[in-house]
Design an enzyme around this catalytic site. Structure first.
Site, PDB file in Angstrom:
ATOM      1  N   TYR A   1      25.038  71.600  68.173  1.00 22.54           N
ATOM      2  CA  TYR A   1      26.115  71.564  67.203  1.00 22.54           C
ATOM      3  C   TYR A   1      25.956  72.290  66.081  1.00 22.54           C
ATOM      4  CZ  TYR A   1      27.595  69.121  62.837  1.00 22.54           C
ATOM      5  OH  TYR A   1      28.105  68.841  61.504  1.00 22.54           O
TER       6      TYR A   1
ATOM      7  N   SER B   1      27.668  73.114  57.805  1.00 23.24           N
ATOM      8  CA  SER B   1      26.335  72.234  57.705  1.00 23.24           C
ATOM      9  C   SER B   1      25.259  73.093  57.327  1.00 23.24           C
ATOM     10  CB  SER B   1      26.478  71.316  58.994  1.00 23.24           C
ATOM     11  OG  SER B   1      25.357  70.824  58.870  1.00 23.24           O
TER      12      SER B   1
ATOM     13  N   LYS C   1      28.732  75.402  64.925  1.00 24.04           N
ATOM     14  CA  LYS C   1      29.192  75.658  63.222  1.00 24.04           C
ATOM     15  C   LYS C   1      28.933  77.230  63.267  1.00 24.04           C
ATOM     16  CE  LYS C   1      30.260  71.779  62.032  1.00 24.04           C
ATOM     17  NZ  LYS C   1      31.903  71.360  61.743  1.00 24.04           N
TER      18      LYS C   1
END
Ligand code: NAD
Ligand code: UD1
Length: 678
Positions: A157, A127, A161
């Site tokens: 989050y 992301s 990643k």
């Protein structure tokens, strides 16, 4: 076609489902593994409906190495596209351990299984959030954001990643045969243009467009715009919104790139964005254009963590992957609006549920509409149950295996591609003779050994509109199956309201010049709520019957229906397996524009349950189930009313055009089975 599969983890989710479709469109075979923690099997059913083929699905948590390994044992996997993850930024700050466990431990488990199966090709969903707040560089040197921008994720989050990217890099450094594509997505938006797939956020949406869509459909009062005091043309923040179909195509490009490396390995990151920034107001106006009206909004304070500008520099993907986003924010808004209006609550529909009937390949779908509860199975697109106020009016098995057993007397099922009999299994079409399988003496009955009743349908696509459930199943029947010429696609549309189950059949030729089609339903109905239909009062609302020979093949003549308007009481001394004529007009291949005509009624004094049949078809077979002798059911346990074309129409010159389906034409018919109290 190669027997190698691409494993798509998280393939039932928003981006995964769109990517599965693109993979299949590009000739890949796909297997999906998803624990359905943030998605629904209905998405998989719809994928199959769209791509018109079966897609193997495993409900597996990627943290479960044993179960994941089984997927690799069952399918030869050549590469993985790894979507499975938890993805809500806000939630990740509340439950970081779950995020690290699901995303990081899940990826480690997946990589262990890949390694032990010698699968070293992986495309990973990362992301743009890994870049963090790029305005920290002050001089705008990192806007638009290039891949070399230093990473500094600002929430758990984003850090999962970052950690996973690091793990993949370390694996590649340890073994340069690995081929790793890191795809950093910017803001995915939109939905599949078919209106069948889209984002289905549970609870209150965090993201801009899903929230706006719920405002437009009336589920939320107004949009809150988080600050209009940013340094942009209208004061709202800038993002790089990318249509989910473009994003999905980026995965195909990355996979192809990895595959083209031949024996060499690679670890490389690519931004997937459009390179064009849009403000919140830009997106708001685009969506209002798609909806056709101004939507309510209010400007409120800035949201913590939001930054001015996150626009991608997508040049690397454009050049190296030969991929470029093509769709606009307006396209995405249009597709999102279609998805939203056709599925206002995403895949969730009140009073609809489904369960496995025999693994995921066979499922039972249940619908409750007022006093009616209807169960449909994708095997044979069949009606398994119709309960009126809890009383069952359809006789059938309670498990998939019995439906599939040879002894099944067509319980509940869709009959096709050719219902009823074809004399000697022979016919001539366009000057060519065809021999069908002879599965009943000399004749072909209900299409032979592998008719629609023996096959699993794809779907269903379930929608709820104007108080009715709309349920579509699809089948692709191969050229040459049981001797029939041409590949056909048939759709069974069920409509379930509070008092009836409507069926609409649609069939098209996919290959060849012409074939023959005649579809119907073979449910065994019962209004007596007992093991035997005798005593049922029946009206056969026609005045003619078809004259048939000893093998139930028409002679070509009609005879008077001796039962016309008077109700008859069913009795085993008067068994029925007769064809009644509704009309002898030239109905053609598509009868759907003709009015529904009431042709049959049954009631029983004990229950007062009433069953009616309306149809657009020119005939119907009435059968009192005298041949039934199967597990749990004896003869005359139920009766069938099978509206259809004339029996063996193809072998009678004056009737043949009822059943000849030519390229470019559509076969169509309608039946409405009514279930009420007298
Ligand atoms: P999604 O929630 O719709 O899809 C993720 C799927 O993974 C779901 O179907 C979920 O059930 C499944 N899943 C989650 N944990 C699993 C587990 N342990 N085992 C098996 N299946 C599991 O989300 P999405 O928007 O499609 O996102 C897909 C990927 O793209 C995610 O990795 C996400 O982090 C990443 N991503 C998404 C966005 C976005 O805005 N949607 C942006 C950047 C990156
Ligand atoms: C967020 C995530 C990002 C993730 C992306 C897509 C953060 C910090 N980042 O990005 O990691 O990849 O979602 O899932 O959460 N907005 C409103 N009102 C709303 C919702 C949003 O004004 O109700 C504005 C936001 O201020 C922002 C823009 O719309 O400027 C986009 O917001 P959103 O859709 O949440 O995406 P991001 O915040 O960019």
């Amino acid at each position: 076609m190669s027997d190698e599969y691409i494993l798509v983890t998280g393939g039932a989710g928003y981006i995964g489902s769109h990517t599965v479709i693109e993979l299949i469109n590009h000739g890949y075979k796909v297997v999906i593994a998803d624990n359905l923690s943030n998605s629904s099997y209905d998405a998989v059913a719809r994928i199959e409906f769209i791509v018109k083929q079966h897609v193997p699905f495993y409900k597996v948590d990627i943290r479960n190495e044993k179960e994941l390994n089984q997927v690799f044992s069952n399918h030869k996997i050549s590469g993985v596209i790894h979507f499975a993850a938890l993805k809500a930024v806000g939630e990740s700050t509340k439950i970081p351990l779950e995020y690290y466990d699901n995303n990081v431990s899940g990826t480690i488990a997946l990589l262990n299984v890949c390694k032990s199966n010698n699968v070293k090709t992986i495309v990973f969903s990362s992301s743009a959030t890994v870049y963090g707040d790029v305005t920290r560089f002050g001089d705008n040197s990192m806007i638009p954001i290039p891949e070399h921008c230093p990473m500094d994720p600002t929430n758990p989050y984003g850090r999962t990643k970052f950690v996973i990217e690091s793990i993949l890099k370390d694996i590649y450094d340890s073994d340069e045969l690995w081929k790793v594509a890191i795809l950093r997505y910017f803001n995915p938006i939109g939905a599949h243009p078919s209106g069948l797939l889209g984002e289905d956020p549970l609870g209150i949406p965090n993201n801009l467009l899903p929230y706006l869509a719920q405002v437009a459909i009336g589920r939320r009062e107004k949009l809150s715009i988080f600050g209009n005091d940013y340094n942009s043309h209208d004061g709202t923040p800038i993002r790089d919104y990318i249509h989910v179909v473009d994003l999905a195509k980026g995965h195909i490009a990355a996979l192809a790139y990895l595959k083209n490396l031949q024996s060499k390995g690679l670890y490389r990151e690519w931004n997937l964005g459009t390179g064009k920034g849009s403000t919140v107001f830009d997106v708001y106006h685009a969506f209002c254009r798609a909806v056709g009206k101004e939507l309510p909004y209010e400007v409120v304070a800035r949201r913590a963590g939001d930054v001015l500008d996150l626009t991608a520099k997508p040049d690397r993907a454009n050049k190296e992957l030969n991929w470029k986003a093509e769709l606009t924010v307006d396209d995405a808004c249009k597709d999102l609006w279609k998805w939203t209006t056709e599925n206002p609550y995403g895949f969730h529909i009140d009073n609809y549920s489904w369960e496995n009937f025999d693994g995921y390949n066979n499922r039972l779908h249940s619908f409750v509409n007022g006093p009616l509860k209807v169960n449909l199975a994708n095997h044979g697109a069949l009606i398994q149950k119709v309960l009126l106020d809890g009383v069952n009016m359809v006789k059938a098995y309670d498990n998939a295996a019995d439906f599939k057993d040879k002894s099944n007397p067509f319980f509940g099922t869709t009959v096709g591609r050719f219902a009823n009999r074809v004399a000697k299994g022979q016919f001539e079409l366009n000057g060519k003779k065809y021999q069908l399988t002879q599965n009943e003496g000399n004749n072909n009955l209900h299409a032979g050994f592998n008719g629609f009743d023996k096959q699993d349908f794809l779907g269903p696509v379930v929608k709820h509109k104007d108080g009715k459930f709309l349920v579509d199943f699809l089948i692709v029947d191969k050229d040459g199956n049981d001797g029939f010429p041409g590949e056909v696609e048939a759709i069974v549309h069920y409509t379930i309201d509070e008092s009836s189950v409507g069926i609409e059949y649609e069939c098209r030729l996919l290959s060849g010049e012409a074939t023959i089609v005649n579809m119907t339903n073979h449910s065994y109905f019962d209004v007596s709520d007992s093991a035997n239909i005798d005593g049922t009062e029946v009206k056969l609302v026609t005045d003619q019957m078809m004259e048939v020979d000893a093998e139930l093949i028409p002679t070509g003549k009609f005879v008077a229906n001796e039962y016309v308007t008077d109700p008859i009481v069913l009795d085993e001394k008067k068994p029925f397996d007769n064809c009644f004529i509704v009309d002898d007009d030239n109905c053609g291949i598509d009868t759907r524009a003709r009015p529904l005509k009431k042709v049959f009624e049954a009631t029983h004094p004990k229950t007062n349950n009433k069953f009616t049949v309306e149809t657009t078809e020119p005939a119907f077979q009435f059968y009192t189930g005298d041949g039934v002798n199967t597990k749990g059911f004896a003869k005359r346990c139920g009766f069938c009313v099978e509206p259809s074309r004339f029996i063996d129409a193809i072998n009678h010159e004056k009737w043949a055009n009822q059943v000849i389906l030519k390229k470019g034409e559509v076969y169509g018919s309608k039946i409405k089975y009514g279930f009420t109290k007298k």
